[in-house]
Write an enzyme that holds these catalytic residues in place. Structure first.
Site, PDB file in Angstrom:
ATOM      1  CB  SER A 259      74.168   8.129  61.695  1.00 56.85           C
ATOM      2  OG  SER A 259      74.661   7.122  61.935  1.00 56.85           O
ATOM      3  CB  THR A 302      81.721   6.800  60.970  1.00 59.32           C
ATOM      4  OG1 THR A 302      81.764   5.516  60.016  1.00 59.32           O
ATOM      5  CG2 THR A 302      81.423   7.756  59.804  1.00 59.32           C
ATOM      6  CE  LYS A 306      83.525   3.714  63.706  1.00 58.60           C
ATOM      7  NZ  LYS A 306      82.870   2.159  63.771  1.00 58.60           N
ATOM      8  CG  ASN A 341      80.733   4.100  68.159  1.00 61.09           C
ATOM      9  OD1 ASN A 341      80.800   4.271  69.559  1.00 61.09           O
ATOM     10  ND2 ASN A 341      79.644   3.606  67.538  1.00 61.09           N
ATOM     11  CG  ASP A 357      80.957   0.461  66.458  1.00 64.81           C
ATOM     12  OD1 ASP A 357      79.624   0.628  66.001  1.00 64.81           O
ATOM     13  OD2 ASP A 357      82.072   0.971  66.051  1.00 64.81           O
ATOM     14  N   GLY A 381      87.945 -11.561  59.139  1.00 63.69           N
ATOM     15  CA  GLY A 381      88.493  -9.970  59.080  1.00 63.69           C
ATOM     16  C   GLY A 381      89.426  -9.514  60.174  1.00 63.69           C
ATOM     17  CB  ALA A 382      92.528  -9.050  61.166  1.00 62.75           C
ATOM     18  N   GLY A 383      90.384  -6.103  60.474  1.00 62.11           N
ATOM     19  CA  GLY A 383      90.305  -4.518  60.476  1.00 62.11           C
ATOM     20  C   GLY A 383      89.750  -3.944  61.531  1.00 62.11           C
ATOM     21  CB  ALA A 385      84.530  -3.757  61.363  1.00 63.46           C
TER      22      ALA A 385
END
Ligand code: ATR
Length: 515
Positions: A259, A302, A306, A341, A357, A381-383, A385
């Site tokens: 970034s 990040t 978050k 974020n 995001d 995935g289930a986190g 993100a």
């Protein structure tokens, strides 16, 4: 001033370093302790000082091992060398109009040889940098330490405090001390948490910041140093000053984030007097203080902050005070995703939170499939993100299947988001294949599987692509994961993590341009 610390062990090596970064520094530090003994003696015998060190301000430093240097010999011998070196060259250099500095530690004022080095230097017009190093900690009151350094030698000496910054609290104290300075102090926060002091030196009114040649094989000369070109080009050090607006990213770790390169380049394009700094952060309460102290205007957030930062905006009291429907919608999105974020801060210090995001994920997908309504999408995935991804997909009307290694996390995500649209859950196992086939217009991979260094891994190895799917991979390093390569070979359209990074960063940049 960007001061380039020369770390080679020969004068020729130092001259090569100078050539490598020519144009990107404003002063040189000659690290005499890192030179081989015969090369050091060469400097005394030579009669003339190297031409490459005679053109811009030069700092002569002969660092002991105990202060992070390479000299473990006799202290008096070291100080006598400095006295002789100054007597040999300083008169000529200063007479030619060059600024010459001599770095002497504060404890050597107690030694005859230390006082002699300082007196000799001063008599030739050389300025003294009076330094203290602490590789363990930041003092409780750095301003008091700076005052001690100013007072311990002769008048007009430049105090230099280089300390290990153990966390955000230490950084707050260092920044407060810098704010009390007169433009003639050097403060170096060592280690990741101290990194902001290096690139914010002009904003903090500090005399200079050190940089080094990471390519020398020794790595940076001090923990956290970067090279002069990055200082000059990425952080636009030379155009920064006390009125530069500060932006940044908080995370932990965060020094390898892409970034800063993106947002600083954006400020450059806009011609804006602003800098974007990575702030490794271990304490959000301390960081709130830093936001005030530095008048930070905007932030990217990040991992792992978050979720905590989302709480700044989703509390009941905050929601009750919301003025406009647009703001209310933004907060309900933050609450649903549970992650923030992007933060901006207005001139009165009010904070605003957003999550780019969600839109940053959707934008590249919508450019491939403009209508997601009733499309079947499998999310792996289930986190954290996955939450932004699933939220965006449901808002766009997609039917979502969440697959996760730990089934109950997928089920709880599906349960939580059921109110937003059609969502089911399954295990990340071959037995979920029939469900995937019912949700294969788009497949989104949100886990870290396949990321460097584990680039052979494929979280969906049990699925064979038909070629009609859009495969969306959140991982961006490597740019082509095994899963993405497999989808591409089957004829699928693919979206890589780089596109999502850029889309969310552009949305942030647009928000930053408003404050
Ligand atoms: P992030 O915020 O990056 O999503 P996270 O919240 O820790 O990070 O979530 C990591 C995701 O990657 C989870 O879905 C995790 O699965 P589990 O819930 O079963 O832990 C998934 N993940 C991580 N390593 C994995 C692996 N080796 N195989 C399959 N899934 C993995």
């Amino acid at each position: 001033m960007i001061c380039f610390t020369l770390s080679a062990d020969t004068l020729h090596g130092m001259s090569t370093q100078v050539d490598r970064y020519r144009g990107h520094f404003d002063a040189l530090e000659l690290r005499l302790d890192l030179l081989r003994q015969n090369e050091r003696e060469e400097l005394l015998r030579g009669g003339t000082f190297p031409a490459w060190a005679s053109e811009i301000p030069v700092i002569l430093t002969f660092r002991r091992e105990s202060d992070g240097g390479g000299w473990n010999g006799d202290n008096t011998e070291r100080l006598n060398f400095l006295t002789a070196l100054v007597a040999e060259h300083a008169g000529h250099l200063v007479g030619e109009g060059q600024k010459v500095f001599l770095d002497l530690e504060d404890d050597v004022v107690a030694l005859d040889a230390g006082r002699k080095a300082a007196d000799t230097a001063t008599s030739y017009g050389v300025q003294i940098i009076r330094s203290r190093h602490d590789f363990e900690r930041t003092p409780e009151d750095p301003a008091a330490t700076l005052a001690e350094l100013r007072a311990c030698g002769g008048p007009g000496e430049i105090p230099k405090l280089a300390v290990h910054v153990r966390g955000s609290r230490d950084l707050v104290r260092l920044v407060r001390a810098a704010a009390l300075g007169d433009g003639r102090a050097i403060i170096v926060g060592m280690g990741p948490y101290g990194f902001p002091t290096r690139v914010l030196a002009p904003r903090l009114g500090l005399l200079l910041s050190y940089s080094s040649d990471a390519g020398q094989g020794r790595g940076p000369v001090a923990p956290g140093q970067i090279d002069p070109q990055s200082m000059a080009e990425v952080y636009r050090y030379r155009s920064a000053g006390p009125t530069t607006a500060v932006f940044g990213i908080i995370g932990n770790p965060v020094l390898h984030s892409r970034s800063p390169a993106f947002h600083n380049a954006e400020f450059g394009r806009q011609g804006r007097n602003a800098v974007y700094v990575p702030f490794p952060t271990d304490d959000l309460t301390a960081f709130r203080e830093l936001m005030e102290l530095l008048d930070i205007r905007g932030l990217s957030v990040t991992i792992p902050h978050k979720e905590m930062v989302a709480d700044w905006f989703t509390g009941a009291a905050v929601q009750a005070a919301l003025p406009a429907p647009a703001a209310a919608e933004r907060v309900s999105e933050l609450a649903a995703v549970g992650a923030c974020n992007t933060v901006t801060r207005d001139t009165r210090g009010n904070l605003f939170g957003a999550n780019t995001d969600v839109a940053g994920f959707l934008e590249p997908l919508l450019s491939r499939l403009p209508d997601l309504n009733n499309r079947g999408v499998t999310v792996v995935g289930a986190g954290g993100a996955a939450r932004a991804v699933v939220y965006g997909l449901l808002k766009a009307g997609a039917r979502v299947l969440v697959l996760n290694r730990t089934l109950h996390r997928a089920e709880s995500l599906a349960g939580e988001y059921a109110i937003l649209g059609k969502i089911t859950a399954g295990a990340l196992e071959p037995e979920s294949l029939p469900a995937v086939i019912l949700h294969n217009d788009v497949i989104v991979q949100t886990t870290s599987v396949g990321m460097k260094p584990d680039t052979d891994a494929d979280p969906l190895a049990f699925y064979t692509f038909a070629g009609t799917e859009v495969l969306y991979e959140i991982v961006y390093a490597p740019p082509r994961t095994r899963l993405l390569a497999r989808a591409e070979e089957a004829g699928c359209r693919v979206v890589g993590g780089e596109e999502m990074f850029l889309a969310q960063a552009k949305l942030q940049a647009a928000m930053f341009s408003q404050v």
